[in-house]
Motif scaffolding. Structure first.
Motif: not given
Length: 139
Positions: A10-11, A14-15, A17, A19-20
């Motif tokens: 997830a991290d 996010e890095r 950009g 969507r998970p």
């Protein structure tokens, strides 16, 4: 999958950009969840997902790997015109391609010396240089 692997995934997403989504989280967990760098093909990642009982299609794996590359999370290393490997290690480094097993591994970065590369054509810039050293066992 372990909670820490999912959190790492997830991290990472996010890095980049991204969507998970369920599929992205599952594939990212397989790729970087344990903190190790990997060289995968779409087919090998598809097989890893099947072993982990993650339900994803091969087309989804291809599209997801492309999204990871576009987001700057992975690099694609083209070994020949028809075979691509995807590398989670993002620093500049060379690779060995083992022809007998079709495996891509990292080569020692500190042993590579490039004196210079050709100038980029006008209006362009070099984005990166891929060095793939093909290996085979003597016959």
């Amino acid at each position: 999958m372990a909670t820490s692997a999912i959190q790492n995934a997830a991290d990472w997403l996010e890095r980049g950009g991204l969507r998970p989504t369920r599929q992205r989280l599952a594939l990212a967990s397989l790729l970087i969840g344990d903190g190790e760098d990997r060289h995968v093909t779409a087919e090998s990642l598809f097989d890893m997902a099947a072993v982990a009982e993650e339900k994803v299609s091969l087309a989804t794996v291809y599209n997801t790997l492309r999204a990871f590359c576009d987001a700057g999370l992975m690099n694609e290393v083209v070994v020949d015109g028809s075979k691509s490997y995807f590398d989670t290690r993002m620093d500049d480094h060379p690779h060995f391609f083992w022809e007998d097993s079709a495996v891509l591994t990292d080569a020692p970065k500190e042993e590579l010396e490039l004196a210079r590369i050709p100038k980029a054509p006008e209006g362009t810039e070099v984005s990166r240089v891929d060095v793939v050293i093909r290996l085979r066992r003597p016959r």
